[in-house]
Write a protein that holds these residues in place. Sequence first.
Motif, short mmCIF file in Angstrom:
data_model
loop_
_atom_site.label_atom_id
_atom_site.label_comp_id
_atom_site.label_asym_id
_atom_site.label_seq_id
_atom_site.Cartn_x
_atom_site.Cartn_y
_atom_site.Cartn_z
N MET A 78 0.28 10.85 -18.37
CA MET A 78 -0.37 10.08 -17.32
C MET A 78 0.66 9.48 -16.38
SD MET A 78 -3.25 9.29 -16.22
CE MET A 78 -4.00 8.18 -15.12
N VAL A 79 1.77 9.00 -16.95
CA VAL A 79 2.83 8.42 -16.14
C VAL A 79 3.43 9.48 -15.23
CG1 VAL A 79 5.07 7.28 -16.22
CG2 VAL A 79 3.30 6.63 -17.84
N LEU A 80 3.59 10.70 -15.76
CA LEU A 80 4.17 11.78 -14.97
C LEU A 80 3.27 12.15 -13.80
CD1 LEU A 80 6.56 13.65 -14.80
CD2 LEU A 80 5.35 15.26 -16.26
N ASN A 81 1.96 12.18 -14.01
CA ASN A 81 1.04 12.44 -12.90
C ASN A 81 1.13 11.36 -11.84
OD1 ASN A 81 0.07 14.82 -13.93
ND2 ASN A 81 -1.68 13.88 -14.96
N ASN A 82 1.27 10.13 -12.26
CA ASN A 82 1.40 9.00 -11.33
C ASN A 82 2.69 9.14 -10.51
OD1 ASN A 82 0.89 6.62 -10.03
ND2 ASN A 82 1.67 5.33 -11.68
N ILE A 83 3.78 9.52 -11.17
CA ILE A 83 5.07 9.71 -10.47
C ILE A 83 4.95 10.85 -9.47
CG2 ILE A 83 7.49 10.36 -10.78
CD1 ILE A 83 6.92 7.49 -11.56
N GLU A 84 4.32 11.94 -9.87
CA GLU A 84 4.16 13.08 -8.94
C GLU A 84 3.31 12.71 -7.73
OE1 GLU A 84 2.69 16.16 -11.47
OE2 GLU A 84 4.70 16.73 -12.13
N LYS A 85 2.26 11.91 -7.94
CA LYS A 85 1.44 11.45 -6.82
C LYS A 85 2.25 10.53 -5.91
CE LYS A 85 -2.99 11.78 -9.16
NZ LYS A 85 -4.12 11.03 -9.75
N LEU A 86 3.05 9.64 -6.53
CA LEU A 86 3.90 8.76 -5.72
C LEU A 86 4.93 9.55 -4.93
CD1 LEU A 86 4.50 5.68 -8.04
CD2 LEU A 86 3.11 5.79 -5.98
N LEU A 87 5.48 10.62 -5.52
CA LEU A 87 6.45 11.47 -4.81
C LEU A 87 5.79 12.15 -3.62
CD1 LEU A 87 8.67 13.20 -7.49
CD2 LEU A 87 9.40 11.76 -5.61
N GLU A 88 4.57 12.60 -3.81
CA GLU A 88 3.86 13.25 -2.70
C GLU A 88 3.61 12.24 -1.57
OE1 GLU A 88 -0.37 15.50 -1.90
OE2 GLU A 88 0.47 15.54 -3.93
N LYS A 89 3.20 11.02 -1.94
CA LYS A 89 3.02 9.98 -0.93
C LYS A 89 4.35 9.62 -0.27
CE LYS A 89 0.36 6.42 -1.61
NZ LYS A 89 -0.25 5.22 -2.23
N TYR A 90 5.43 9.62 -1.07
CA TYR A 90 6.76 9.29 -0.54
C TYR A 90 7.20 10.35 0.48
CZ TYR A 90 11.68 8.01 -0.41
OH TYR A 90 12.92 7.64 0.00
N ASP A 91 6.96 11.62 0.14
CA ASP A 91 7.33 12.69 1.07
C ASP A 91 6.53 12.61 2.37
OD1 ASP A 91 9.23 13.72 -0.62
OD2 ASP A 91 7.88 15.20 -1.54
N ASN A 92 5.31 12.11 2.31
CA ASN A 92 4.48 11.97 3.50
C ASN A 92 4.74 10.66 4.24
OD1 ASN A 92 3.23 14.44 3.09
ND2 ASN A 92 1.64 13.55 1.81
N GLY A 93 5.55 9.77 3.63
CA GLY A 93 5.87 8.49 4.26
C GLY A 93 4.74 7.49 4.16
N GLU A 94 3.98 7.55 3.09
CA GLU A 94 2.81 6.68 2.95
C GLU A 94 2.95 5.66 1.82
OE1 GLU A 94 -0.15 9.64 2.24
OE2 GLU A 94 -0.25 10.26 4.34
N THR A 95 4.13 5.53 1.22
CA THR A 95 4.28 4.62 0.08
C THR A 95 4.54 3.20 0.55
OG1 THR A 95 6.62 5.15 -0.02
CG2 THR A 95 5.16 6.36 -1.50
N THR A 96 4.22 2.25 -0.31
CA THR A 96 4.53 0.86 -0.05
C THR A 96 5.89 0.56 -0.69
OG1 THR A 96 3.46 0.12 -2.08
CG2 THR A 96 2.08 0.24 -0.08
N LEU A 97 6.40 -0.64 -0.46
CA LEU A 97 7.70 -1.01 -1.04
C LEU A 97 7.61 -1.09 -2.56
CD1 LEU A 97 8.94 -3.71 1.48
CD2 LEU A 97 9.76 -1.37 1.21
N LYS A 98 6.48 -1.55 -3.06
CA LYS A 98 6.30 -1.65 -4.50
C LYS A 98 6.31 -0.25 -5.14
CE LYS A 98 3.24 -3.61 -7.97
NZ LYS A 98 1.97 -4.30 -8.23
N GLU A 99 5.64 0.71 -4.50
CA GLU A 99 5.62 2.08 -5.02
C GLU A 99 7.01 2.72 -4.96
OE1 GLU A 99 1.01 3.23 -3.93
OE2 GLU A 99 2.59 3.58 -2.44
N GLU A 100 7.74 2.44 -3.91
CA GLU A 100 9.10 2.96 -3.82
C GLU A 100 9.99 2.34 -4.89
OE1 GLU A 100 10.69 2.63 0.12
OE2 GLU A 100 9.03 3.75 1.00
N HIS A 101 9.78 1.09 -5.19
CA HIS A 101 10.53 0.43 -6.26
C HIS A 101 10.22 1.08 -7.61
CE1 HIS A 101 12.88 -2.72 -8.06
NE2 HIS A 101 11.88 -3.01 -8.90
N ILE A 102 8.97 1.46 -7.84
CA ILE A 102 8.59 2.17 -9.07
C ILE A 102 9.32 3.51 -9.14
CG2 ILE A 102 6.68 3.30 -10.27
CD1 ILE A 102 4.86 1.06 -9.13
#
Length: 157
Positions: free
Chosen positions: A1-25
Amino acid sequence: MVLNNIEKLLEKYDNGETTLKEEHILKNYFTGDDVAPHLEMYKPMFAYFLANQQEQFTKDVPLKTKRILNYKWISVAAVVLLMLGFYFGKSLNNNDLGTYDDPQLAFNDFSKSMELISQKLNRGTSTVGYLNEVNKGTATLGYLNEIENTTNIIFKN
């Protein structure tokens, strides 16, 4: 589950849609030891970001610029300009326009100057003679178009 969350955050990061908290994660995950093998390529990038975050600029930044006018050099420049103005002002008042009273003398000087110009122009055109060879070469390139047309006819049928 954690790995899926990280992959979703990476996809958001590549699109430039993450928040500072998500980038910190993401930074915490990729600087840790338990990174998934297929995500290893992101590890150096986040390590670089973490190292850059630690850097600090230590030099002083001057807020006011100092403007020092050297009045001695300004006065020297003003004197030079005045001297040049006086010198060229006197030479411009010369009313001799190079006119001739004798028409034959004017014609002889004109023909001498035209002959000099003609010699200079002929010297310049003699160095451009190689362009005729270039024109001959480009004319032979026209045959290549004919060859290409015939090969297109042969291979299309």
